[in-house]
Design a protein around this motif. Structure first.
Motif, PDB file in Angstrom:
ATOM      1  N   ARG A  35      -4.505  -7.697  -1.285  1.00 34.69           N
ATOM      2  CA  ARG A  35      -3.012  -7.424  -0.684  1.00 34.69           C
ATOM      3  C   ARG A  35      -2.603  -6.130   0.093  1.00 34.69           C
ATOM      4  NH1 ARG A  35      -0.247 -12.438  -2.983  1.00 34.69           N
ATOM      5  NH2 ARG A  35      -2.447 -13.915  -3.280  1.00 34.69           N
ATOM      6  N   MET A  36      -1.471  -6.152   1.383  1.00 35.29           N
ATOM      7  CA  MET A  36      -0.713  -5.055   1.612  1.00 35.29           C
ATOM      8  C   MET A  36       0.179  -5.613   2.211  1.00 35.29           C
ATOM      9  SD  MET A  36      -4.209  -2.882   3.483  1.00 35.29           S
ATOM     10  CE  MET A  36      -4.738  -3.977   4.071  1.00 35.29           C
ATOM     11  N   HIS A  37       1.109  -4.957   1.909  1.00 37.80           N
ATOM     12  CA  HIS A  37       2.847  -4.768   2.002  1.00 37.80           C
ATOM     13  C   HIS A  37       2.069  -4.667   3.725  1.00 37.80           C
ATOM     14  CE1 HIS A  37       6.675  -3.129   4.035  1.00 37.80           C
ATOM     15  NE2 HIS A  37       6.962  -3.757   2.996  1.00 37.80           N
ATOM     16  N   PRO A  38       3.165  -5.476   4.426  1.00 40.28           N
ATOM     17  CA  PRO A  38       3.371  -5.412   5.548  1.00 40.28           C
ATOM     18  C   PRO A  38       3.084  -4.709   6.936  1.00 40.28           C
ATOM     19  CG  PRO A  38       4.332  -7.681   5.457  1.00 40.28           C
ATOM     20  CD  PRO A  38       4.390  -6.386   4.154  1.00 40.28           C
ATOM     21  N   GLN A  39       3.919  -3.018   6.625  1.00 44.50           N
ATOM     22  CA  GLN A  39       3.656  -2.050   7.329  1.00 44.50           C
ATOM     23  C   GLN A  39       2.538  -1.629   7.910  1.00 44.50           C
ATOM     24  OE1 GLN A  39       7.778  -0.282   5.871  1.00 44.50           O
ATOM     25  NE2 GLN A  39       8.646  -1.376   7.921  1.00 44.50           N
ATOM     26  N   ILE A  40       1.673  -1.769   5.780  1.00 43.45           N
ATOM     27  CA  ILE A  40       0.882  -1.217   5.717  1.00 43.45           C
ATOM     28  C   ILE A  40      -0.451  -2.003   7.098  1.00 43.45           C
ATOM     29  CG2 ILE A  40      -1.349  -0.622   5.083  1.00 43.45           C
ATOM     30  CD1 ILE A  40       0.586  -0.535   2.153  1.00 43.45           C
ATOM     31  N   GLY A  41      -0.476  -3.292   7.154  1.00 45.20           N
ATOM     32  CA  GLY A  41      -1.532  -3.450   7.607  1.00 45.20           C
ATOM     33  C   GLY A  41      -0.558  -3.534   8.599  1.00 45.20           C
ATOM     34  N   GLY A  42      -0.173  -3.079   9.785  1.00 39.39           N
ATOM     35  CA  GLY A  42       0.358  -2.341  11.170  1.00 39.39           C
ATOM     36  C   GLY A  42       0.047  -1.704  11.837  1.00 39.39           C
ATOM     37  N   LEU A  43      -0.899  -0.146  10.090  1.00 32.10           N
ATOM     38  CA  LEU A  43      -1.332   0.742  10.389  1.00 32.10           C
ATOM     39  C   LEU A  43      -2.605   0.575  10.902  1.00 32.10           C
ATOM     40  CD1 LEU A  43      -0.144   2.760   7.018  1.00 32.10           C
ATOM     41  CD2 LEU A  43       0.745   3.072   9.487  1.00 32.10           C
ATOM     42  N   VAL A  44      -3.913  -0.002  10.655  1.00 34.56           N
ATOM     43  CA  VAL A  44      -5.594   0.149  11.182  1.00 34.56           C
ATOM     44  C   VAL A  44      -5.175  -1.548  12.538  1.00 34.56           C
ATOM     45  CG1 VAL A  44      -5.712   1.103   9.260  1.00 34.56           C
ATOM     46  CG2 VAL A  44      -5.810  -1.357   8.736  1.00 34.56           C
ATOM     47  N   GLU A  45      -6.535  -1.505  12.577  1.00 39.12           N
ATOM     48  CA  GLU A  45      -6.909  -2.942  13.292  1.00 39.12           C
ATOM     49  C   GLU A  45      -7.177  -4.042  12.458  1.00 39.12           C
ATOM     50  OE1 GLU A  45      -8.685   0.560  13.889  1.00 39.12           O
ATOM     51  OE2 GLU A  45      -7.426   0.566  15.533  1.00 39.12           O
ATOM     52  N   ARG A  46      -6.885  -5.458  13.071  1.00 35.36           N
ATOM     53  CA  ARG A  46      -6.612  -6.344  12.039  1.00 35.36           C
ATOM     54  C   ARG A  46      -8.522  -6.647  11.330  1.00 35.36           C
ATOM     55  NH1 ARG A  46      -4.024 -11.163  11.634  1.00 35.36           N
ATOM     56  NH2 ARG A  46      -2.522 -10.224  12.642  1.00 35.36           N
ATOM     57  N   GLU A  47      -9.845  -6.452  12.489  1.00 32.65           N
ATOM     58  CA  GLU A  47     -10.620  -6.364  11.574  1.00 32.65           C
ATOM     59  C   GLU A  47     -11.167  -5.940  11.140  1.00 32.65           C
ATOM     60  OE1 GLU A  47      -9.693  -5.260  15.377  1.00 32.65           O
ATOM     61  OE2 GLU A  47      -9.315  -7.677  16.544  1.00 32.65           O
ATOM     62  N   MET A  48     -11.110  -4.638  11.172  1.00 33.79           N
ATOM     63  CA  MET A  48     -10.583  -3.513   9.839  1.00 33.79           C
ATOM     64  C   MET A  48     -10.297  -4.083   8.902  1.00 33.79           C
ATOM     65  SD  MET A  48     -10.202   0.409   9.443  1.00 33.79           S
ATOM     66  CE  MET A  48     -10.473   1.071   7.364  1.00 33.79           C
ATOM     67  N   LEU A  49      -9.302  -4.670   8.809  1.00 32.03           N
ATOM     68  CA  LEU A  49      -8.779  -5.922   7.743  1.00 32.03           C
ATOM     69  C   LEU A  49      -9.552  -7.142   7.625  1.00 32.03           C
ATOM     70  CD1 LEU A  49      -4.667  -5.202   8.284  1.00 32.03           C
ATOM     71  CD2 LEU A  49      -5.985  -3.535   6.781  1.00 32.03           C
ATOM     72  N   GLU A  50     -10.022  -7.454   8.369  1.00 31.00           N
ATOM     73  CA  GLU A  50     -10.381  -8.984   7.809  1.00 31.00           C
ATOM     74  C   GLU A  50     -11.972  -8.799   6.579  1.00 31.00           C
ATOM     75  OE1 GLU A  50     -11.339 -10.008  11.615  1.00 31.00           O
ATOM     76  OE2 GLU A  50      -8.616 -11.308  11.298  1.00 31.00           O
ATOM     77  N   LYS A  51     -12.977  -7.471   7.254  1.00 28.69           N
ATOM     78  CA  LYS A  51     -14.006  -6.796   7.169  1.00 28.69           C
ATOM     79  C   LYS A  51     -13.982  -6.351   5.664  1.00 28.69           C
ATOM     80  CE  LYS A  51     -16.048  -4.549  11.143  1.00 28.69           C
ATOM     81  NZ  LYS A  51     -16.164  -3.781  11.718  1.00 28.69           N
ATOM     82  N   MET A  52     -12.567  -6.086   4.860  1.00 32.56           N
ATOM     83  CA  MET A  52     -12.539  -5.454   3.798  1.00 32.56           C
ATOM     84  C   MET A  52     -11.918  -6.342   2.550  1.00 32.56           C
ATOM     85  SD  MET A  52     -10.681  -1.778   3.929  1.00 32.56           S
ATOM     86  CE  MET A  52      -9.035  -2.384   4.983  1.00 32.56           C
ATOM     87  N   GLY A  53     -12.040  -7.389   3.496  1.00 32.57           N
ATOM     88  CA  GLY A  53     -11.088  -8.823   2.744  1.00 32.57           C
ATOM     89  C   GLY A  53      -9.495  -8.703   2.731  1.00 32.57           C
ATOM     90  N   ALA A  54      -8.861  -8.146   3.179  1.00 33.23           N
ATOM     91  CA  ALA A  54      -7.736  -7.547   2.899  1.00 33.23           C
ATOM     92  C   ALA A  54      -6.629  -8.898   3.260  1.00 33.23           C
ATOM     93  CB  ALA A  54      -7.205  -6.462   3.150  1.00 33.23           C
ATOM     94  N   GLY A  55      -5.665  -8.830   2.743  1.00 35.64           N
ATOM     95  CA  GLY A  55      -5.128 -10.518   3.324  1.00 35.64           C
ATOM     96  C   GLY A  55      -3.548  -9.403   3.272  1.00 35.64           C
ATOM     97  N   ARG A  56      -2.467  -9.880   3.785  1.00 32.51           N
ATOM     98  CA  ARG A  56      -1.584  -9.164   4.551  1.00 32.51           C
ATOM     99  C   ARG A  56      -0.185  -9.923   3.383  1.00 32.51           C
ATOM    100  NH1 ARG A  56      -0.344  -7.884  10.765  1.00 32.51           N
ATOM    101  NH2 ARG A  56      -2.048  -6.382  10.861  1.00 32.51           N
ATOM    102  N   GLU A  57       0.921  -9.424   2.996  1.00 34.71           N
ATOM    103  CA  GLU A  57       1.382  -9.366   1.421  1.00 34.71           C
ATOM    104  C   GLU A  57       2.727 -10.259   2.972  1.00 34.71           C
ATOM    105  OE1 GLU A  57       3.048  -9.094  -1.796  1.00 34.71           O
ATOM    106  OE2 GLU A  57       0.827  -9.838  -1.503  1.00 34.71           O
ATOM    107  N   THR A  58       3.486 -11.455   2.492  1.00 32.58           N
ATOM    108  CA  THR A  58       4.651 -12.332   3.202  1.00 32.58           C
ATOM    109  C   THR A  58       5.581 -11.693   2.513  1.00 32.58           C
ATOM    110  OG1 THR A  58       3.966 -14.071   1.723  1.00 32.58           O
ATOM    111  CG2 THR A  58       2.955 -13.989   3.830  1.00 32.58           C
ATOM    112  N   ALA A  59       6.628 -12.262   2.950  1.00 35.61           N
ATOM    113  CA  ALA A  59       7.927 -12.240   2.471  1.00 35.61           C
ATOM    114  C   ALA A  59       8.197 -12.771   0.470  1.00 35.61           C
ATOM    115  CB  ALA A  59       9.051 -13.000   3.048  1.00 35.61           C
ATOM    116  N   GLY A  60       7.234 -13.940   0.592  1.00 31.05           N
ATOM    117  CA  GLY A  60       7.310 -14.887  -0.598  1.00 31.05           C
ATOM    118  C   GLY A  60       6.206 -13.878  -1.627  1.00 31.05           C
ATOM    119  N   GLY A  61       5.457 -13.162  -1.041  1.00 28.95           N
ATOM    120  CA  GLY A  61       4.831 -12.509  -2.187  1.00 28.95           C
ATOM    121  C   GLY A  61       3.270 -12.654  -1.849  1.00 28.95           C
TER     122      GLY A  61
END
Length: 68
Positions: A42-68
């Motif tokens: 999981r990544m902080h939402p601002q980090i997720g905005g640094l790279v393309e969504r497709e790359m995040l999905e390939k790595m199986g990364a999820g974005r953190e939400t306000a609830g953690g």
């Protein structure tokens, strides 16, 4: 360049990335994924905005939400 992480059980959190550009930020995130190998990434939402969504999905990364 590097990232800071907090490890919590099988959930791996990437809290920050310091990189001069998007390409390097993507490499830092990919390297972090290779290091942790197991568990959810999981990544902080601002980090997720640094790279393309497709790359995040390939790595199986999820974005953190306000609830953690």
């Amino acid at each position: 360049m590097g990232g800071l992480c907090g490890l919590s059980g099988s959930v791996n959190r990437l809290l920050d990335v310091i990189a001069p550009d998007r390409k390097t930020a993507g490499r830092v995130i990919a390297n972090f994924r290779q290091v942790v190998k197991e568990g959810e990434l999981r990544m902080h939402p601002q980090i997720g905005g640094l790279v393309e969504r497709e790359m995040l999905e390939k790595m199986g990364a999820g974005r953190e939400t306000a609830g953690g």
